[in-house]
Write a protein that holds these residues in place. Structure first.
Motif, PDB file in Angstrom:
ATOM      1  N   GLY A 202     -37.821  40.151  46.882  1.00  0.00           N
ATOM      2  CA  GLY A 202     -38.030  39.142  45.848  1.00  0.00           C
ATOM      3  C   GLY A 202     -36.605  38.082  45.784  1.00  0.00           C
ATOM      4  O   GLY A 202     -36.850  37.121  45.201  1.00  0.00           O
ATOM      5  N   ASP A 203     -35.535  38.465  46.501  1.00  0.00           N
ATOM      6  CA  ASP A 203     -34.322  37.591  46.477  1.00  0.00           C
ATOM      7  C   ASP A 203     -34.481  36.349  47.786  1.00  0.00           C
ATOM      8  O   ASP A 203     -33.770  35.741  47.694  1.00  0.00           O
ATOM      9  N   GLU A 204     -35.532  36.657  48.628  1.00  0.00           N
ATOM     10  CA  GLU A 204     -35.610  35.679  49.853  1.00  0.00           C
ATOM     11  C   GLU A 204     -36.420  34.428  49.224  1.00  0.00           C
ATOM     12  O   GLU A 204     -37.200  34.670  48.240  1.00  0.00           O
ATOM     13  N   THR A 207     -42.730  30.781  48.529  1.00  0.00           N
ATOM     14  CA  THR A 207     -43.517  29.924  47.730  1.00  0.00           C
ATOM     15  C   THR A 207     -44.529  30.852  46.523  1.00  0.00           C
ATOM     16  O   THR A 207     -44.768  30.390  45.774  1.00  0.00           O
ATOM     17  N   GLY A 208     -44.383  32.265  46.987  1.00  0.00           N
ATOM     18  CA  GLY A 208     -45.237  33.029  46.084  1.00  0.00           C
ATOM     19  C   GLY A 208     -44.403  33.585  44.893  1.00  0.00           C
ATOM     20  O   GLY A 208     -43.345  33.396  44.829  1.00  0.00           O
ATOM     21  N   PRO A 209     -45.019  33.964  43.873  1.00  0.00           N
ATOM     22  CA  PRO A 209     -44.432  34.345  42.796  1.00  0.00           C
ATOM     23  C   PRO A 209     -43.560  35.595  42.875  1.00  0.00           C
ATOM     24  O   PRO A 209     -44.104  36.433  43.829  1.00  0.00           O
ATOM     25  N   VAL A 210     -42.572  35.863  42.179  1.00  0.00           N
ATOM     26  CA  VAL A 210     -41.720  37.069  42.216  1.00  0.00           C
ATOM     27  C   VAL A 210     -42.212  38.031  40.977  1.00  0.00           C
ATOM     28  O   VAL A 210     -42.129  37.650  39.826  1.00  0.00           O
ATOM     29  N   ALA A 243     -37.721  49.129  50.553  1.00  0.00           N
ATOM     30  CA  ALA A 243     -37.507  49.912  49.341  1.00  0.00           C
ATOM     31  C   ALA A 243     -38.425  49.718  47.994  1.00  0.00           C
ATOM     32  O   ALA A 243     -37.772  49.544  46.978  1.00  0.00           O
ATOM     33  N   ILE A 244     -39.590  49.984  48.182  1.00  0.00           N
ATOM     34  CA  ILE A 244     -40.588  49.693  47.301  1.00  0.00           C
ATOM     35  C   ILE A 244     -40.378  50.852  46.220  1.00  0.00           C
ATOM     36  O   ILE A 244     -40.914  51.973  46.463  1.00  0.00           O
ATOM     37  N   VAL A 245     -40.105  50.774  44.924  1.00  0.00           N
ATOM     38  CA  VAL A 245     -39.983  51.729  43.919  1.00  0.00           C
ATOM     39  C   VAL A 245     -40.213  51.034  42.672  1.00  0.00           C
ATOM     40  O   VAL A 245     -40.070  49.671  42.630  1.00  0.00           O
ATOM     41  N   ALA A 246     -40.541  51.849  41.684  1.00  0.00           N
ATOM     42  CA  ALA A 246     -40.915  51.006  40.294  1.00  0.00           C
ATOM     43  C   ALA A 246     -39.531  50.155  39.933  1.00  0.00           C
ATOM     44  O   ALA A 246     -38.271  50.739  40.175  1.00  0.00           O
ATOM     45  N   GLY A 247     -39.589  48.955  39.611  1.00  0.00           N
ATOM     46  CA  GLY A 247     -38.422  48.226  39.147  1.00  0.00           C
ATOM     47  C   GLY A 247     -37.973  47.157  40.307  1.00  0.00           C
ATOM     48  O   GLY A 247     -37.104  46.328  39.853  1.00  0.00           O
ATOM     49  N   ARG A 248     -38.314  47.425  41.585  1.00  0.00           N
ATOM     50  CA  ARG A 248     -38.342  46.629  42.348  1.00  0.00           C
ATOM     51  C   ARG A 248     -38.821  45.168  42.320  1.00  0.00           C
ATOM     52  O   ARG A 248     -40.044  45.126  41.989  1.00  0.00           O
ATOM     53  N   ARG A 249     -37.975  44.042  42.470  1.00  0.00           N
ATOM     54  CA  ARG A 249     -38.399  42.840  42.483  1.00  0.00           C
ATOM     55  C   ARG A 249     -39.063  42.312  43.996  1.00  0.00           C
ATOM     56  O   ARG A 249     -38.128  42.550  44.767  1.00  0.00           O
ATOM     57  N   VAL A 250     -40.410  41.922  44.149  1.00  0.00           N
ATOM     58  CA  VAL A 250     -40.772  41.464  45.418  1.00  0.00           C
ATOM     59  C   VAL A 250     -41.553  40.106  45.163  1.00  0.00           C
ATOM     60  O   VAL A 250     -42.090  39.792  44.235  1.00  0.00           O
ATOM     61  N   ARG A 251     -41.580  39.329  46.182  1.00  0.00           N
ATOM     62  CA  ARG A 251     -42.427  38.090  46.470  1.00  0.00           C
ATOM     63  C   ARG A 251     -43.894  38.412  46.801  1.00  0.00           C
ATOM     64  O   ARG A 251     -44.010  38.947  47.796  1.00  0.00           O
ATOM     65  N   VAL A 252     -45.040  37.778  46.200  1.00  0.00           N
ATOM     66  CA  VAL A 252     -46.006  38.180  46.430  1.00  0.00           C
ATOM     67  C   VAL A 252     -46.645  36.814  46.961  1.00  0.00           C
ATOM     68  O   VAL A 252     -46.869  35.841  46.537  1.00  0.00           O
ATOM     69  N   THR A 253     -47.353  36.843  48.449  1.00  0.00           N
ATOM     70  CA  THR A 253     -48.086  35.637  49.062  1.00  0.00           C
ATOM     71  C   THR A 253     -49.420  36.256  49.512  1.00  0.00           C
ATOM     72  O   THR A 253     -49.602  37.383  49.780  1.00  0.00           O
TER      73      THR A 253
END
Length: 275
Positions: A202-204, A207-210, A243-253
């Protein structure tokens, strides 16, 4: 009138009768043949309470076949089974139906059951058939959001705006956007399968939502990642790397070719998503 064999959702076996007598209730002429054909000879003198889930299902099927039906109807044939038993019995039933080569209509709410047991699938919503096709075509080109949801897809309502590049930008309810190859204008629903979504840090920049991960659980060889109402499936390797765990911020495309736009039907746009 055509003879119809019916297998009830809970099998409806007579608990006080043996397997042999349960099968004989459907018709006595073929009892021994069906007991052997469905591998029930060894339990022929037992009662239903002593049988496994798969054995009870085979007894119900043998009883239906004892009528020499022209067509077989199965009402939620796997819903009475626990999760551990269901996959095994599904495979067994699929093999039996192939060997019987008898026209069969199966009712189910589970796309995995439909995928394993059916050649063609009719998606029925509110008494109306929305689409009849193979599972591959239902996934590739859903007629509406309800069909997409049946196949396990995310259905994201928004507004479609054509672009000069021949693509369509969908401004999703909630502020984010997806791009699709499907031509559309105005209110629409973007249908995208969980496995077609790509997750990155999510910090990278991108264009997709975080979004924030609300849960992550193993699914087959991958990990099912939920972000509110939105679901993605990624490999276990990717889940570990990010490091996918609950609370992790990720960008989705998602690639434009994986985003299918469908009309907002009677209930097609009623589901809200966090995008």
């Amino acid at each position: 009138m055509r003879s119809v064999g019916f297998v009830f959702q809970e099998y409806a076996l007579f608990p006080h009768l043996t397997v042999r007598r349960n099968v004989g209730f459907g018709g006595k002429d073929r009892v021994d043949e069906l007991l052997e054909r469905l591998r029930l000879t060894e339990v022929a003198e037992q009662r239903p309470a002593t049988l496994s889930g798969g054995e009870r299902q085979r007894v119900a099927l043998a009883r239906a076949l004892a009528r020499d039906p022209d067509v077989l109807l199965l009402d939620e044939p796997l819903s009475a089974l626990d999760a551990d038993t269901r996959g095994h019995v599904r495979d067994e039933l699929s093999d039996l139906l192939r060997r019987l080569a008898l026209p069969t209509v199966l009712v189910t709410h589970d796309v995995a059951d439909a995928a394993a047991l059916a050649d063609r699938i009719a998606v029925l919503v509110d008494g109306e058939i929305r689409q009849v096709d193979t599972l591959a075509e239902l996934v590739r080109s859903p007629a509406d959001a309800q069909v997409g949801r049946f196949t396990g897809a995310n259905a994201l309502p928004g507004v479609a705006v054509p672009s000069a590049e021949g693509l369509t930008t969908v401004h999703l309810d909630g502020g984010a956007a997806l791009v699709s190859h499907t031509p559309a204008t105005g209110r629409t629903v973007a249908v995208v399968q969980p496995w077609a979504l790509t997750l990155t840090d999510g910090d990278e920049r991108g264009t997709g939502p975080v979004l924030t991960v609300t849960s992550a659980a193993p699914e087959g060889n991958g990990v099912r990642v939920r972000m509110g109402d939105l679901v993605a499936v990624c490999s276990a390797t990717e889940a570990t790397r990010l490091a996918i765990v609950a609370g992790r911020r990720v960008r989705v495309t998602a690639a434009p070719g994986e985003v299918h736009l469908v009309p907002v039907g009677p209930s097609g746009g009623s589901q809200t998503h966090p995008l």
